[in-house]
Write a protein that holds these residues in place. Structure first.
Motif, PDB file in Angstrom:
ATOM      1  N   MET A  50       0.824  -1.211   0.000  1.00 26.84           N
ATOM      2  CA  MET A  50       0.000   0.000   0.000  1.00 26.84           C
ATOM      3  C   MET A  50       0.855   1.257   0.000  1.00 26.84           C
ATOM      4  SD  MET A  50      -3.247  -1.035   2.380  1.00 26.84           S
ATOM      5  CE  MET A  50      -4.370   0.103   1.583  1.00 26.84           C
ATOM      6  N   ASN A  51       2.009   1.197   0.643  1.00 26.96           N
ATOM      7  CA  ASN A  51       2.872   2.374   0.682  1.00 26.96           C
ATOM      8  C   ASN A  51       3.544   2.671  -0.655  1.00 26.96           C
ATOM      9  OD1 ASN A  51       2.548   3.387   3.314  1.00 26.96           O
ATOM     10  ND2 ASN A  51       3.856   1.780   4.155  1.00 26.96           N
ATOM     11  N   THR A  52       3.554   1.694  -1.570  1.00 27.16           N
ATOM     12  CA  THR A  52       4.107   1.981  -2.897  1.00 27.16           C
ATOM     13  C   THR A  52       3.228   2.949  -3.685  1.00 27.16           C
ATOM     14  OG1 THR A  52       3.009   0.095  -3.981  1.00 27.16           O
ATOM     15  CG2 THR A  52       5.188  -0.309  -3.003  1.00 27.16           C
ATOM     16  N   VAL A  53       1.940   3.021  -3.321  1.00 23.77           N
ATOM     17  CA  VAL A  53       1.030   3.927  -4.044  1.00 23.77           C
ATOM     18  C   VAL A  53       0.394   4.973  -3.134  1.00 23.77           C
ATOM     19  CG1 VAL A  53       0.479   2.259  -5.854  1.00 23.77           C
ATOM     20  CG2 VAL A  53      -0.904   2.308  -3.763  1.00 23.77           C
ATOM     21  N   ALA A  54       0.700   4.923  -1.835  1.00 25.10           N
ATOM     22  CA  ALA A  54       0.075   5.863  -0.895  1.00 25.10           C
ATOM     23  C   ALA A  54       0.223   7.327  -1.300  1.00 25.10           C
ATOM     24  CB  ALA A  54       0.633   5.638   0.516  1.00 25.10           C
ATOM     25  N   PRO A  55       1.384   7.761  -1.829  1.00 20.79           N
ATOM     26  CA  PRO A  55       1.513   9.185  -2.173  1.00 20.79           C
ATOM     27  C   PRO A  55       0.781   9.590  -3.448  1.00 20.79           C
ATOM     28  CG  PRO A  55       3.673   8.131  -1.819  1.00 20.79           C
ATOM     29  CD  PRO A  55       2.668   7.052  -1.994  1.00 20.79           C
ATOM     30  N   VAL A  56       0.361   8.607  -4.271  1.00 15.20           N
ATOM     31  CA  VAL A  56      -0.115   8.962  -5.616  1.00 15.20           C
ATOM     32  C   VAL A  56      -1.489   8.390  -5.963  1.00 15.20           C
ATOM     33  CG1 VAL A  56       2.232   9.219  -6.551  1.00 15.20           C
ATOM     34  CG2 VAL A  56       1.116   6.973  -6.613  1.00 15.20           C
ATOM     35  N   TRP A  57      -2.054   7.521  -5.117  1.00 14.23           N
ATOM     36  CA  TRP A  57      -3.238   6.778  -5.552  1.00 14.23           C
ATOM     37  C   TRP A  57      -4.423   7.686  -5.861  1.00 14.23           C
ATOM     38  CZ3 TRP A  57      -8.029   6.637  -3.202  1.00 14.23           C
ATOM     39  CH2 TRP A  57      -8.117   7.170  -1.919  1.00 14.23           C
ATOM     40  N   ASP A  58      -4.624   8.730  -5.040  1.00 15.60           N
ATOM     41  CA  ASP A  58      -5.779   9.598  -5.281  1.00 15.60           C
ATOM     42  C   ASP A  58      -5.572  10.455  -6.526  1.00 15.60           C
ATOM     43  OD1 ASP A  58      -3.727  10.830  -3.944  1.00 15.60           O
ATOM     44  OD2 ASP A  58      -5.001  11.915  -2.521  1.00 15.60           O
ATOM     45  N   GLY A  59      -4.321  10.856  -6.779  1.00 20.24           N
ATOM     46  CA  GLY A  59      -4.030  11.613  -7.994  1.00 20.24           C
ATOM     47  C   GLY A  59      -4.241  10.792  -9.253  1.00 20.24           C
ATOM     48  N   ASN A  60      -4.047   9.473  -9.159  1.00 18.84           N
ATOM     49  CA  ASN A  60      -4.251   8.614 -10.324  1.00 18.84           C
ATOM     50  C   ASN A  60      -5.681   8.702 -10.851  1.00 18.84           C
ATOM     51  OD1 ASN A  60      -1.619   7.745 -10.048  1.00 18.84           O
ATOM     52  ND2 ASN A  60      -2.149   5.820  -9.035  1.00 18.84           N
ATOM     53  N   GLU A  61      -6.634   8.881  -9.936  1.00 21.69           N
ATOM     54  CA  GLU A  61      -8.034   8.904 -10.334  1.00 21.69           C
ATOM     55  C   GLU A  61      -8.450  10.229 -10.976  1.00 21.69           C
ATOM     56  OE1 GLU A  61     -10.175   7.754  -6.852  1.00 21.69           O
ATOM     57  OE2 GLU A  61      -9.404   5.702  -6.878  1.00 21.69           O
ATOM     58  N   THR A  62      -7.552  11.213 -10.946  1.00 18.22           N
ATOM     59  CA  THR A  62      -7.833  12.485 -11.613  1.00 18.22           C
ATOM     60  C   THR A  62      -8.146  12.279 -13.085  1.00 18.22           C
ATOM     61  OG1 THR A  62      -6.338  13.633 -10.091  1.00 18.22           O
ATOM     62  CG2 THR A  62      -6.908  14.772 -12.136  1.00 18.22           C
ATOM     63  N   TRP A  63      -7.504  11.277 -13.684  1.00 22.95           N
ATOM     64  CA  TRP A  63      -7.599  11.116 -15.131  1.00 22.95           C
ATOM     65  C   TRP A  63      -8.972  10.634 -15.586  1.00 22.95           C
ATOM     66  CZ3 TRP A  63      -4.180  13.378 -18.064  1.00 22.95           C
ATOM     67  CH2 TRP A  63      -2.941  13.685 -17.510  1.00 22.95           C
ATOM     68  N   ILE A  64      -9.636   9.828 -14.778  1.00 20.25           N
ATOM     69  CA  ILE A  64     -10.972   9.396 -15.185  1.00 20.25           C
ATOM     70  C   ILE A  64     -11.953  10.557 -15.072  1.00 20.25           C
ATOM     71  CG2 ILE A  64     -11.730   8.553 -12.914  1.00 20.25           C
ATOM     72  CD1 ILE A  64     -12.441   6.975 -16.363  1.00 20.25           C
ATOM     73  N   VAL A  65     -11.728  11.437 -14.095  1.00 25.11           N
ATOM     74  CA  VAL A  65     -12.559  12.640 -13.976  1.00 25.11           C
ATOM     75  C   VAL A  65     -12.344  13.526 -15.197  1.00 25.11           C
ATOM     76  CG1 VAL A  65     -13.037  14.687 -12.595  1.00 25.11           C
ATOM     77  CG2 VAL A  65     -12.501  12.525 -11.465  1.00 25.11           C
ATOM     78  N   PHE A  66     -11.090  13.666 -15.602  1.00 21.49           N
ATOM     79  CA  PHE A  66     -10.782  14.464 -16.793  1.00 21.49           C
ATOM     80  C   PHE A  66     -11.467  13.890 -18.030  1.00 21.49           C
ATOM     81  CE2 PHE A  66      -8.132  14.751 -20.626  1.00 21.49           C
ATOM     82  CZ  PHE A  66      -8.130  16.122 -20.820  1.00 21.49           C
ATOM     83  N   GLY A  67     -11.374  12.560 -18.212  1.00 16.81           N
ATOM     84  CA  GLY A  67     -11.975  11.933 -19.384  1.00 16.81           C
ATOM     85  C   GLY A  67     -13.478  12.107 -19.426  1.00 16.81           C
ATOM     86  N   ALA A  68     -14.136  11.910 -18.274  1.00 14.31           N
ATOM     87  CA  ALA A  68     -15.597  12.042 -18.231  1.00 14.31           C
ATOM     88  C   ALA A  68     -16.023  13.487 -18.456  1.00 14.31           C
ATOM     89  CB  ALA A  68     -16.126  11.532 -16.887  1.00 14.31           C
TER      90      ALA A  68
END
Length: 338
Positions: A50-68
């Motif tokens: 979980m710590n491998t993505v803890a700093p970035v996981w929420d930012g990753n979901e920005t892209w689906i918001v952008f696409g929609a």
């Protein structure tokens, strides 16, 4: 919509495709960690995952918001038809992402004896979101019935064998993305386990791709015709050859114990699959009957939204790149970002 030879609909289709592709890549390995969680029983190793993505996981979901949001602004007809046809699968996706996000935060704050509850929520949210993304994709490829610019299908059109199989396929895809991501970010026994998992996952995914392509060609003659009609057969053949090369490179790099190359090869497979999807439906944005230009908003609306996008998109890209640059390197037990 043309402005002095510039087709805004083409530009917007590229931007939307780019945003969705970024989401699949970035949130794909993120969701893949939750799919792999049941196979790792050690609490400390789960913390590392979980710590491998803890700093970035929420930012990753920005892209689906952008696409929609981009689709809503540039192709409102497509937005309304697609979201109506996929209403239930997308609700399940959203529920999975919410459950996973809550579990992600609460797991680190829970007492040790209660942490298993949030582990299960993290697993369930990841699998739920991934599976129904695949179901939505399979339903989209199967075609959305439209009569007089209105959705003419049913609420459960997605509940059929092909979309459900696509759901399973995407679970395998994200699991492979997750396992190869952990080769980059971890070491020791966890890295060894991920290398062990990655090889069968790659073969399973290859079989899923072959079955999906054959099934698609069998039940959708128009897509099969598009693959092999005119010069398209060159693109189809090129994608196939490159996919075989990517799979070979993946297996070879796993045997040679590379850290980054397996993830890069997996990204290549995902990108080629995405290219095959675009080839299958282009230029339709609501297959099989609504193309880009029929679904487009007025030129002034597209142009106005494009000006804002050209300001925001570089910021999102720089934020994403900077985040991954700052938190590069291996994650060790005891490292934490909460």
């Amino acid at each position: 919509m043309d402005i002095q030879g510039i087709d805004l609909s083409i530009i917007w289709s590229v931007l939307i495709a780019f945003g969705i592709m970024m989401y699949v890549i970035l949130d794909g390995f993120d969701l893949g960690l939750g799919i792999l969680f049941p196979f790792i029983s050690d609490s400390e190793e789960r913390d590392v995952m979980m710590n491998t993505v803890a700093p970035v996981w929420d930012g990753n979901e920005t892209w689906i918001v952008f696409g929609a949001a981009a689709m809503f602004g540039a192709f409102p007809l497509a937005y309304s038809l697609i979201f109506e046809a996929l209403y239930l699968p997308l609700i399940f996706v959203l529920a999975g992402l919410i459950l996973r996000g809550v579990a992600f935060e609460f797991r680190f704050k829970a007492e040790p004896e209660q942490r298993h509850i949030w582990d299960k929520a993290f697993i369930g949210g990841s699998v739920l979101a991934t599976f129904f993304q695949g179901v939505a994709l399979g339903t989209y490829v199967s075609g959305i019935p439209v009569v007089d610019r209105q959705f003419a299908g049913g609420a459960f059109d997605w509940f059929s064998p092909f979309p459900l199989f696509c759901g399973v396929g995407l679970v395998l895809t994200y699991a492979l993305l997750g396992s190869t991501w952990l080769l980059i970010k971890t070491e020791g026994m966890l890295e060894a386990r991920m290398r062990h998992f990655s090889r069968p996952l790659a073969y399973l995914l290859a079989w899923v791709i072959v079955i999906t392509c054959g099934w698609t060609a069998f039940i959708h003659k128009d897509i099969a015709h598009r693959w092999f009609h005119g010069s398209h057969w060159l693109l189809t053949g090129g994608i196939t050859v490159l996919a075989v090369i990517a799979l070979y490179a993946l297996q070879k790099s796993l045997r040679q114990r590379h850290s980054h190359q397996p993830f890069i090869s997996t990204l290549g497979l995902v990108f080629l699959g995405y290219a095959g999807l675009v080839l299958s439906v282009w230029p339709n944005i609501v297959p099989p009957s609504i193309d880009l230009w029929e679904a487009a908003s007025p030129t002034t609306s597209q142009l106005f939204a494009l000006m804002g996008t050209l300001l925001i998109l570089p910021v999102i890209l720089m934020y994403t790149l900077w985040g991954y640059h700052v938190f590069r390197g291996k994650v060790k037990p005891g490292d934490a970002y909460h």
